[in-house]
Design a protein around this motif. Structure first.
Motif, PDB file in Angstrom:
ATOM      1  N   ASN A  58       0.801  -1.220   0.000  1.00  0.00           N
ATOM      2  CA  ASN A  58       0.000   0.000   0.000  1.00  0.00           C
ATOM      3  C   ASN A  58       0.836   1.274   0.000  1.00  0.00           C
ATOM      4  OD1 ASN A  58      -2.243   2.009   1.438  1.00  0.00           O
ATOM      5  ND2 ASN A  58      -3.103   0.380   0.162  1.00  0.00           N
ATOM      6  N   VAL A  59       2.018   1.256   0.600  1.00  0.00           N
ATOM      7  CA  VAL A  59       2.877   2.444   0.565  1.00  0.00           C
ATOM      8  C   VAL A  59       3.312   2.753  -0.865  1.00  0.00           C
ATOM      9  CG1 VAL A  59       5.166   3.322   1.208  1.00  0.00           C
ATOM     10  CG2 VAL A  59       3.641   2.396   2.961  1.00  0.00           C
ATOM     11  N   PRO A  60       3.812   1.781  -1.637  1.00  0.00           N
ATOM     12  CA  PRO A  60       4.116   2.081  -3.044  1.00  0.00           C
ATOM     13  C   PRO A  60       2.878   2.492  -3.836  1.00  0.00           C
ATOM     14  CG  PRO A  60       5.238   0.084  -2.354  1.00  0.00           C
ATOM     15  CD  PRO A  60       4.288   0.432  -1.251  1.00  0.00           C
ATOM     16  N   TYR A  61       1.738   1.885  -3.544  1.00  0.00           N
ATOM     17  CA  TYR A  61       0.509   2.274  -4.248  1.00  0.00           C
ATOM     18  C   TYR A  61       0.173   3.739  -3.979  1.00  0.00           C
ATOM     19  CZ  TYR A  61      -4.403   2.954  -5.273  1.00  0.00           C
ATOM     20  OH  TYR A  61      -5.578   3.474  -5.749  1.00  0.00           O
ATOM     21  N   GLY A  62       0.264   4.163  -2.727  1.00  0.00           N
ATOM     22  CA  GLY A  62      -0.006   5.559  -2.401  1.00  0.00           C
ATOM     23  C   GLY A  62       0.987   6.498  -3.052  1.00  0.00           C
ATOM     24  N   ALA A  63       2.270   6.101  -3.068  1.00  0.00           N
ATOM     25  CA  ALA A  63       3.305   6.950  -3.666  1.00  0.00           C
ATOM     26  C   ALA A  63       3.131   7.083  -5.172  1.00  0.00           C
ATOM     27  CB  ALA A  63       4.684   6.380  -3.353  1.00  0.00           C
ATOM     28  N   LEU A  64       2.490   6.114  -5.795  1.00  0.00           N
ATOM     29  CA  LEU A  64       2.255   6.150  -7.232  1.00  0.00           C
ATOM     30  C   LEU A  64       1.497   7.409  -7.649  1.00  0.00           C
ATOM     31  CD1 LEU A  64       2.703   4.431  -9.797  1.00  0.00           C
ATOM     32  CD2 LEU A  64       0.538   3.279  -9.297  1.00  0.00           C
ATOM     33  N   LEU A  65       0.635   7.900  -6.768  1.00  0.00           N
ATOM     34  CA  LEU A  65      -0.114   9.130  -7.045  1.00  0.00           C
ATOM     35  C   LEU A  65       0.817  10.299  -7.342  1.00  0.00           C
ATOM     36  CD1 LEU A  65      -2.786  10.832  -6.998  1.00  0.00           C
ATOM     37  CD2 LEU A  65      -2.345  11.159  -4.556  1.00  0.00           C
ATOM     38  N   GLY A  66       1.945  10.365  -6.634  1.00  0.00           N
ATOM     39  CA  GLY A  66       2.857  11.498  -6.774  1.00  0.00           C
ATOM     40  C   GLY A  66       3.700  11.466  -8.024  1.00  0.00           C
ATOM     41  N   VAL A  67       3.687  10.343  -8.772  1.00  0.00           N
ATOM     42  CA  VAL A  67       4.539  10.251  -9.962  1.00  0.00           C
ATOM     43  C   VAL A  67       3.752   9.989 -11.243  1.00  0.00           C
ATOM     44  CG1 VAL A  67       6.539   9.477  -8.636  1.00  0.00           C
ATOM     45  CG2 VAL A  67       4.968   7.775  -9.586  1.00  0.00           C
ATOM     46  N   VAL A  68       2.437   9.842 -11.125  1.00  0.00           N
ATOM     47  CA  VAL A  68       1.611   9.642 -12.315  1.00  0.00           C
ATOM     48  C   VAL A  68       1.390  10.961 -13.043  1.00  0.00           C
ATOM     49  CG1 VAL A  68      -0.723   9.030 -13.085  1.00  0.00           C
ATOM     50  CG2 VAL A  68       0.491   7.557 -11.484  1.00  0.00           C
ATOM     51  N   THR A  69       1.231  12.053 -12.283  1.00  0.00           N
ATOM     52  CA  THR A  69       1.051  13.381 -12.872  1.00  0.00           C
ATOM     53  C   THR A  69       1.640  14.433 -11.942  1.00  0.00           C
ATOM     54  OG1 THR A  69      -0.559  15.024 -13.649  1.00  0.00           O
ATOM     55  CG2 THR A  69      -1.258  13.562 -11.874  1.00  0.00           C
ATOM     56  N   GLY A  70       2.052  15.561 -12.530  1.00  0.00           N
ATOM     57  CA  GLY A  70       2.585  16.656 -11.733  1.00  0.00           C
ATOM     58  C   GLY A  70       1.617  17.806 -11.587  1.00  0.00           C
ATOM     59  N   ASP A  71       0.423  17.679 -12.156  1.00  0.00           N
ATOM     60  CA  ASP A  71      -0.561  18.746 -12.114  1.00  0.00           C
ATOM     61  C   ASP A  71      -1.432  18.605 -10.867  1.00  0.00           C
ATOM     62  OD1 ASP A  71      -3.591  19.559 -12.938  1.00  0.00           O
ATOM     63  OD2 ASP A  71      -2.128  20.922 -13.828  1.00  0.00           O
ATOM     64  N   SER A  72      -1.516  19.680 -10.062  1.00  0.00           N
ATOM     65  CA  SER A  72      -2.218  19.607  -8.778  1.00  0.00           C
ATOM     66  C   SER A  72      -3.698  19.291  -8.948  1.00  0.00           C
ATOM     67  CB  SER A  72      -2.046  20.934  -8.022  1.00  0.00           C
ATOM     68  OG  SER A  72      -2.700  20.886  -6.773  1.00  0.00           O
ATOM     69  N   GLN A  73      -4.367  19.932  -9.922  1.00  0.00           N
ATOM     70  CA  GLN A  73      -5.795  19.684 -10.111  1.00  0.00           C
ATOM     71  C   GLN A  73      -6.044  18.251 -10.579  1.00  0.00           C
ATOM     72  OE1 GLN A  73      -8.280  21.556  -9.177  1.00  0.00           O
ATOM     73  NE2 GLN A  73      -9.846  20.146  -9.946  1.00  0.00           N
ATOM     74  N   GLN A  74      -5.167  17.748 -11.450  1.00  0.00           N
ATOM     75  CA  GLN A  74      -5.322  16.367 -11.894  1.00  0.00           C
ATOM     76  C   GLN A  74      -5.049  15.375 -10.774  1.00  0.00           C
ATOM     77  OE1 GLN A  74      -4.782  14.824 -15.836  1.00  0.00           O
ATOM     78  NE2 GLN A  74      -3.469  16.571 -16.286  1.00  0.00           N
ATOM     79  N   ARG A  75      -4.132  15.734  -9.888  1.00  0.00           N
ATOM     80  CA  ARG A  75      -3.915  14.880  -8.713  1.00  0.00           C
ATOM     81  C   ARG A  75      -5.175  14.805  -7.867  1.00  0.00           C
ATOM     82  NH1 ARG A  75       2.044  17.207  -6.980  1.00  0.00           N
ATOM     83  NH2 ARG A  75       3.297  15.793  -8.286  1.00  0.00           N
ATOM     84  N   THR A  76      -5.842  15.956  -7.718  1.00  0.00           N
ATOM     85  CA  THR A  76      -7.089  15.961  -6.955  1.00  0.00           C
ATOM     86  C   THR A  76      -8.133  15.083  -7.638  1.00  0.00           C
ATOM     87  OG1 THR A  76      -6.628  18.208  -6.154  1.00  0.00           O
ATOM     88  CG2 THR A  76      -8.897  17.421  -5.979  1.00  0.00           C
ATOM     89  N   THR A  77      -8.221  15.181  -8.958  1.00  0.00           N
ATOM     90  CA  THR A  77      -9.170  14.360  -9.709  1.00  0.00           C
ATOM     91  C   THR A  77      -8.827  12.876  -9.572  1.00  0.00           C
ATOM     92  OG1 THR A  77      -9.519  16.129 -11.313  1.00  0.00           O
ATOM     93  CG2 THR A  77     -10.151  13.912 -11.984  1.00  0.00           C
ATOM     94  N   LEU A  78      -7.526  12.544  -9.747  1.00  0.00           N
ATOM     95  CA  LEU A  78      -7.102  11.153  -9.644  1.00  0.00           C
ATOM     96  C   LEU A  78      -7.352  10.619  -8.237  1.00  0.00           C
ATOM     97  CD1 LEU A  78      -5.757   8.792 -11.128  1.00  0.00           C
ATOM     98  CD2 LEU A  78      -3.546   9.656 -10.345  1.00  0.00           C
ATOM     99  N   THR A  79      -7.088  11.443  -7.232  1.00  0.00           N
ATOM    100  CA  THR A  79      -7.326  11.017  -5.860  1.00  0.00           C
ATOM    101  C   THR A  79      -8.812  10.830  -5.613  1.00  0.00           C
ATOM    102  OG1 THR A  79      -5.446  12.409  -5.262  1.00  0.00           O
ATOM    103  CG2 THR A  79      -6.693  11.478  -3.472  1.00  0.00           C
TER     104      THR A  79
END
Length: 479
Positions: A131-152
């Motif tokens: 689960n730690v690598p899975y959570g960290a994957l969010l930080g390297v899939v995209t660098g755009d803050s709004q898209q991170r919010t959408t992905l999250t």
């Protein structure tokens, strides 16, 4: 290294694929949150005080493993990336740990307690490994803050949808698979959940891409990663916030089963009550991208936690026979808490950008693993609080509870979570990264990365033109 943000437009398949990972995780986490405590007291046969202490000790051990797992993941390099391979490597240990944790050995009470400690530690370490690598994957899939919010948001729609299924189906599956043997029912239920979770993690592995990597010349001493965390002021605030909010959530989640079994005296409603809450969480998570277009993340979190605190206070005054009002309040609390997870986890990804901007170094998995440390510590403290409170007020498993014991159960569902939700509000106030600062910060990162790439290209050109003096010229270039 952050590439052009415009290249990070995520398609629907990748968003859904990433969300599958948290559906998988919630076949475990939601069982822990809703059913594990009452399993240990009412099926396994441990005292409430012993379970409370065990929850604290084992989760503290597990929480300390999170930064270690983050450090390992940050230093993993494969052709599939840093974090995605763990989604495959962790499947078999997680399935085995789930079955063993919900196995009731035929032995003495002292040996049962040893078994419970050992298997639960194994379970949480296996969960951390994947689960730690899975959570960290969010930080390297995209660098755009709004898209991170959408992905999250997609992630937690998946999490809460999976949690809804688990909350509703688990009592039914235990009864169906056990055929009167509750202990066997739990074993087979966890085996079923593990197999389904394994398939979902494979889907996440196949559908995601790691696009952001650390700066090319970054050195990776673990102590420096930890030092960077201590100097990352936005992350430190989120750490405290995650701990406090997790206590709010865990107190209500774990005590809900006791509330309906012993206070309302309607154990048949446990699954429906938990499912209604999880559906409300999913709807709240789905609304997050829309809400953040109009309200800054920090301000939105403050509003939501204030609502949770007020509704939890009202819950205290609900009479035991007013089932409708209980469900209404629970759904409203779920709607308010739903955006919390997408907001906080996208903010963690933002703090990884802040750390790279401030130090020139990036340790994405370390940041997310330390976030998991805060959550597990909050869950551990909540579990201990539940066990010790019930024990001190005379709780006896599978018996009619005394007035003081019932009062304690009601407090654990209402006023105590309200206190922690209220404390979260002033903590959020001090979070410094607003939308304007993030845009400026990420723009500067792009410029820094462009300069770094040009410098590396120039170094390579110098080496090719004059290998004998490349070292001196490269030094001049670096200077």
């Amino acid at each position: 290294m952050i590439k052009n943000i415009k290249q990070h437009q995520l398609n629907l398949g990748e968003k859904v694929g990433y969300a599958c990972g948290d559906v998988a995780s919630n076949f475990y986490w939601r069982v822990f949150d809703v059913f594990l405590f009452i399993f240990y007291t009412d099926v396994f046969g441990l005292s409430a005080a012993a379970v409370g202490t065990m929850m604290l000790v084992t989760r503290l051990i597990d929480a300390c493993s999170d930064p270690l797992m983050g450090a390992i993941a940050d230093r993993t390099n494969t052709r599939f990336g840093k974090f995605r391979p763990y989604l495959l490597w962790g499947i078999i240990p997680m399935i085995a740990a789930g079955v063993l944790t919900f196995t009731v050995p035929d032995t003495s009470d002292s040996n049962k307690l040893i078994w419970a400690y050992g298997t639960y530690i194994f379970m949480m370490l296996a969960y951390t490994f994947i689960n730690v690598p899975y959570g960290a994957l969010l930080g390297v899939v995209t660098g755009d803050s709004q898209q991170r919010t959408t992905l999250t948001s997609f992630r937690f729609i998946g999490a809460f949808s999976g949690g809804s299924l688990v909350a509703y189906m688990t009592p039914e599956l235990v009864n169906y698979l056990g055929q009167g043997d509750e202990a066997l029912g739990w074993q087979l239920t966890m085996l079923t959940y593990g197999l389904v979770a394994g398939v979902l993690f494979v889907i996440t592995f196949l559908s995601t891409t790691e696009r952001i990597s650390p700066p090319a010349q970054q050195k990776t001493p673990v102590l420096q990663d930890l030092k960077d965390l201590t100097q990352n002021s936005p992350w430190k605030i989120l750490f405290v916030l995650a701990l406090i909010i997790m206590m709010t959530i865990s107190l209500r989640g774990s005590s809900g089963t006791f509330y309906f079994k012993y206070y309302v005296e309607r154990p048949d409603l446990i699954g429906s009550f938990a499912m209604a809450y999880m559906i409300a969480l999913a709807i709240g998570a789905a609304s997050t991208p829309l809400l953040t277009k109009f309200i800054d993340k920090r301000r939105l979190l403050m509003i939501l936690m204030t609502i949770v605190a007020l509704l939890s206070v009202i819950f205290y005054f609900v009479p035991s026979d007013n089932i409708t009002l209980m469900f209404i309040l629970q759904i409203m609390i779920g709607l308010a808490l739903g955006p919390k997870s997408p907001l906080v986890f996208s903010m963690y990804a933002d703090t990884a950008d802040f750390s790279q901007w401030r130090t020139g170094r990036r340790a994405t998995a370390m940041i997310f693993s330390a976030a998991a440390f805060a959550q597990k510590l909050g869950g551990a403290l909540a579990g201990a609080m539940i066990g010790w409170t019930l024990s001190s007020l005379g709780y006896i498993a599978n018996q009619v509870q005394t007035g003081s014991s019932q009062e304690g159960i009601v407090l654990l569902m209402s006023l105590l979570p309200a206190i922690f939700a209220a404390i979260a509000v002033p903590v959020i106030y001090f979070y410094p990264l607003d939308d304007q600062q993030l845009k400026k910060l990420q723009g500067e990162l792009l410029i820094q990365e462009k300069i770094a790439r040009e410098a590396l290209a120039q170094q390579e050109l110098v080496k090719q033109e004059n290998p004998n003096t490349a070292e001196d010229k490269t030094g001049a270039v670096n200077a």
